[in-house]
Write a protein that holds these residues in place. Structure first.
Motif, PDB file in Angstrom:
ATOM      1  N   SER A  85       0.845  -1.187   0.000  1.00  0.00           N
ATOM      2  CA  SER A  85       0.000   0.000   0.000  1.00  0.00           C
ATOM      3  C   SER A  85       0.888   1.247   0.000  1.00  0.00           C
ATOM      4  O   SER A  85       2.115   1.153   0.016  1.00  0.00           O
ATOM      5  N   LEU A 134     -11.298   5.415  -0.706  1.00  0.00           N
ATOM      6  CA  LEU A 134     -11.414   6.798  -0.248  1.00  0.00           C
ATOM      7  C   LEU A 134     -12.846   7.174   0.103  1.00  0.00           C
ATOM      8  O   LEU A 134     -13.071   8.023   0.960  1.00  0.00           O
ATOM      9  N   SER A 164     -12.506   0.951   3.410  1.00  0.00           N
ATOM     10  CA  SER A 164     -11.457   1.752   4.036  1.00  0.00           C
ATOM     11  C   SER A 164     -11.451   1.553   5.543  1.00  0.00           C
ATOM     12  O   SER A 164     -12.469   1.673   6.193  1.00  0.00           O
ATOM     13  N   LEU A 218      -4.082   2.233   1.221  1.00  0.00           N
ATOM     14  CA  LEU A 218      -4.465   2.969   0.025  1.00  0.00           C
ATOM     15  C   LEU A 218      -3.601   2.596  -1.174  1.00  0.00           C
ATOM     16  O   LEU A 218      -2.421   2.274  -1.033  1.00  0.00           O
ATOM     17  N   GLU A 255      -5.152   6.653  -4.783  1.00  0.00           N
ATOM     18  CA  GLU A 255      -5.865   7.096  -3.585  1.00  0.00           C
ATOM     19  C   GLU A 255      -4.973   7.978  -2.717  1.00  0.00           C
ATOM     20  O   GLU A 255      -5.420   8.997  -2.186  1.00  0.00           O
ATOM     21  N   SER A 282     -10.166   8.956   5.610  1.00  0.00           N
ATOM     22  CA  SER A 282      -9.086   8.323   4.854  1.00  0.00           C
ATOM     23  C   SER A 282      -7.891   9.249   4.734  1.00  0.00           C
ATOM     24  O   SER A 282      -6.742   8.813   4.791  1.00  0.00           O
ATOM     25  N   ALA A 299      -3.941   8.512   5.851  1.00  0.00           N
ATOM     26  CA  ALA A 299      -3.114   8.269   4.672  1.00  0.00           C
ATOM     27  C   ALA A 299      -1.644   8.608   4.898  1.00  0.00           C
ATOM     28  O   ALA A 299      -0.805   8.304   4.051  1.00  0.00           O
TER      29      ALA A 299
END
Length: 205
Positions: free
Chosen positions: A55, A108, A114, A120, A124, A152, A156
């Motif tokens: 990710s 997202l 999520s 992500l 994203e 999100s 992130a």
């Protein structure tokens, strides 16, 4: 490219969306507005890191003259490398992400996909970054009005300190921009001399 220039124009015009997208915790309404305008007018440099699970996380971001996205990833030997994503790569990623948002399969915007703590994809992560408020603004309310997107975004980043560094750097740039504007207005406005003398002449006999 005409497409890219048009997207930049849209991002500058859609200030409300960008303010919501990058509405920073702890900021007042005027601070958020100034910060969003700083991002749009000045740009943002973003560093995104590929994690061991495949990710992507936002490692760092700060105001800059141009909007750029760098990707950091390790090779098979664990050696980290960094490269600038081309505009063509970013366009492709955002088009793919836009299709996922429309289909309800984007982490997202779909709370079932999520966790709010990461996982992500690259597209994203770009949209969750400060750069997303500029280059991804054409996706508009699909993101900016979505509460899952807000959650999100905060998840992130690599860690809370990376998020806080981002908040502080854009707030400082916003404050500097506001101070410059205030100084310019003071010199050319009521206290600049020209307006005052004109007013006196108008009211004199």
């Amino acid at each position: 490219m005409k497409h890219i220039k048009r997207l930049k124009d849209i991002s500058i015009a859609s200030g409300v969306g960008a303010i919501i997208a990058f509405g920073l915790a702890g900021c007042g309404e005027s601070d958020s507005t100034n910060t969003a305008q700083t991002i749009q007018k000045q740009g943002a440099t973003v560093f995104i890191e590929k994690t061991s699970d495949g990710s992507y996380k936002i490692a760092d971001e700060f105001p800059s003259n141009d909007t750029r996205v760098f990707l950091r990833e390790s090779d098979a030997n664990g050696v980290m490398s960094e490269r600038l994503l081309s505009q063509a790569e970013i366009d492709k990623l955002l088009q793919e992400e836009n299709a996922k948002i429309d289909a309800g399969t984007s982490g997202l915007t779909n709370s079932n996909l999520s966790s709010g703590n990461g996982g992500l994809g690259l597209g994203e992560a770009i949209l969750a970054s400060a750069a997303g408020a500029i280059i991804g603004s054409w996706i508009g309310s699909k993101l900016f009005n979505n509460p899952t997107y807000q959650n999100s975004r905060q998840g992130a980043y690599n860690n809370p300190s990376a998020y806080n560094r981002s908040v502080n750097s854009f707030n400082k740039a916003s404050t500097a921009t506001s101070a410059t504007k205030a100084g310019s207005n003071a010199r050319s406005g009521f206290f600049g001399g020209g307006s005052g003398s004109g007013s006196t002449q108008a009211t004199g006999g």
